[in-house]
Design a protein around this motif. Structure first.
Motif, PDB file in Angstrom:
ATOM      1  N   ASN A   1       0.811  -1.214   0.000  1.00 50.85           N
ATOM      2  CA  ASN A   1       0.000   0.000   0.000  1.00 50.85           C
ATOM      3  C   ASN A   1       0.844   1.262   0.000  1.00 50.85           C
ATOM      4  N   ARG A   2       1.954   1.205   0.727  1.00 51.87           N
ATOM      5  CA  ARG A   2       2.869   2.342   0.727  1.00 51.87           C
ATOM      6  C   ARG A   2       3.385   2.584  -0.698  1.00 51.87           C
TER       7      ARG A   2
ATOM      8  N   VAL B   1       1.905   1.716  -3.521  1.00 51.29           N
ATOM      9  CA  VAL B   1       0.808   2.220  -4.342  1.00 51.29           C
ATOM     10  C   VAL B   1       0.643   3.714  -4.121  1.00 51.29           C
ATOM     11  N   MET B   2       0.675   4.113  -2.863  1.00 54.97           N
ATOM     12  CA  MET B   2       0.438   5.517  -2.561  1.00 54.97           C
ATOM     13  C   MET B   2       1.597   6.389  -3.050  1.00 54.97           C
TER      14      MET B   2
ATOM     15  N   GLN C   1       1.353   6.862  -6.726  1.00 46.24           N
ATOM     16  CA  GLN C   1       0.300   7.792  -7.142  1.00 46.24           C
ATOM     17  C   GLN C   1       0.680   9.243  -6.837  1.00 46.24           C
ATOM     18  N   VAL C   2       1.416   9.454  -5.747  1.00 49.62           N
ATOM     19  CA  VAL C   2       1.916  10.810  -5.462  1.00 49.62           C
ATOM     20  C   VAL C   2       2.886  11.213  -6.582  1.00 49.62           C
TER      21      VAL C   2
END
Lengths: 175, 225
Positions: free
Chosen positions: A77-78, A80-81, A84-85
């Motif tokens: 998840n880290r 993925v985030m 996206q940033v």
């Protein structure tokens, strides 16, 4: 090329070492300073302690204007985030997120994130070694290979448009 | 309504309990098995002891027929992924994420999360409301997070104090429409003279914040750490 790597584990540090040796401008981040022990003494790039999902940290590290962004921490998840940033906030073109959960990897590839899935890569490698057919997704899944190419991987645009129209619009944009 | 709550910490636990109390159908996802069992003992077998970020388990929880998915763990990245999976993999009509780092609010909105709740921002808001500030006070986000309702308390020496509202060159798309003076609200016309002590209420695009603050208060916005 300017390359940002989030996560200085085995993969991240090895990539950093190789890209640095090849003459690229490498910036590597990790939340633990001790992770940088994996980098060779000859490493000329910059290593910074910080959370790669935090826009401000990335800005301070100099991520703006990077050509490549690789998100390779242990947390799907880290990654993925952070990816996206990188795409949405910094507009970086070539972004790869490591997502070891094959379901999530495929889902995010559909949403326009290029995903690297260790599970798929390893199962595939074992299958090839043993010459046994494996029913497994691609190790690196790109929006194009998932059949949902998004020129601008903007998730929110997908949310507002009907799926059929989105695909048609994408096809039109690709010409 | 059928609500899937992801994260069995204090927020998730009380949220699930309140929702059940008001007659909603609730499934709670908590990946820590010990915590999941504890909640099961306390409020019954509504708990799926798995990670709500994983598509497989979100599906088992019934995400394809859920009306709302509320991701309320203490980790922003988990909440983001849960909402995105719910939205795009299961077509959940309404996703709500708890955002701990106020900086992520904009990103989450931009990435398709329907609603965000920021405890940090709320507490910050109430602290700002109590102390005299030289900053814009954020009252509410409107229009999908693109517009913001803000308040500026003018003081002696604020550049807008003593000037007529119409004489201020506000950024495009921003307007000030009300003033609270001596505890009474009054609407602002272009010939309204702003005074020190006024609380000026305005609306504008989120990115105009800084400029609005400079024009009204003459101070620079500070970055939230």
């Amino acid at each position: 090329m300017k390359i940002v790597i989030v996560g200085c584990g085995r993969v991240g540090s090895t990539l950093a070492e190789n890209m640095d040796a090849a003459g690229h401008d490498v910036i590597i981040l990790d939340v633990k300073t001790s992770a940088f022990d994996r980098l060779p003494e000859t490493f000329k790039g910059s290593a910074m302690r910080g959370d790669g999902t935090d826009e401000q940290v990335l800005r301070q590290a100099g991520a703006e204007g990077a050509d490549v962004f690789l998100s390779l921490t242990e947390g799907d998840n880290r990654n993925v985030m952070a990816a996206q940033v990188a795409t949405e906030t910094f507009g970086i073109e070539r972004v790869v997120a490591k997502i070891n959960d094959p379901v999530r990897a495929a889902a995010y590839a559909e949403l326009g994130v290029v995903t690297l899935c260790r599970t798929n890569l390893m199962v595939d490698a074992v299958g090839k070694h043993l010459k046994l057919a494996m029913d497994i997704g691609p190790g690196i899944d790109t929006p194009a290979s998932a059949g949902h190419a998004h020129p601008h991987p903007r998730v929110s645009s997908r949310a507002s448009a009907e799926p059929d129209k989105t695909e048609a619009a994408d096809a039109a944009e690709r010409g | 309504m059928f609500v899937i709550v992801v994260g069995g910490g204090k927020v998730g636990y009380f949220l699930a309990r309140e929702l059940i109390g008001s007659g909603h159908e609730v499934v709670l996802m908590e990946r820590d098995r010990t915590r999941a069992m504890q909640i099961t003992e306390e409020i019954g077998s509504i708990v799926i002891p798995h990670d709500g970020c994983e598509g497989k388990y979100l599906g088992e929880a019934g995400a394809n027929r859920a009306d709302i998915v509320a991701a309320v763990t203490g980790d922003d990245e988990d909440n983001l992924v849960t909402c995105q999976m719910a939205k795009h993999h299961f077509d959940v009509p309404r996703t709500i994420a708890r955002v701990n780092n106020p900086k992520n609010e904009h990103l989450f909105k931009h990435l398709g999360v329907d609603e965000i709740v920021s405890p940090t921002r709320m507490i910050l808001g109430s602290i700002e409301a109590d102390i005299p500030v030289q900053e814009l006070l954020h009252l509410a986000a409107l229009g999908g997070g693109e517009l913001e309702l803000v308040e500026a308390q003018l003081r002696d020496g604020s550049p807008a104090a003593g000037r007529q509202a119409g004489a201020l060159s506000l950024p495009e798309g921003c307007s000030i429409f009300a003033v609270i003076r001596n505890e009474r609200a009054m609407s602002v016309r272009s010939d309204t003279e702003l005074r020190a002590g006024d609380k000026v209420i305005g609306i504008g695009r989120t990115e105009c914040d800084g400029e609005l603050q400079r024009i009204l208060l003459g101070t620079e916005p500070t970055e939230l750490a």
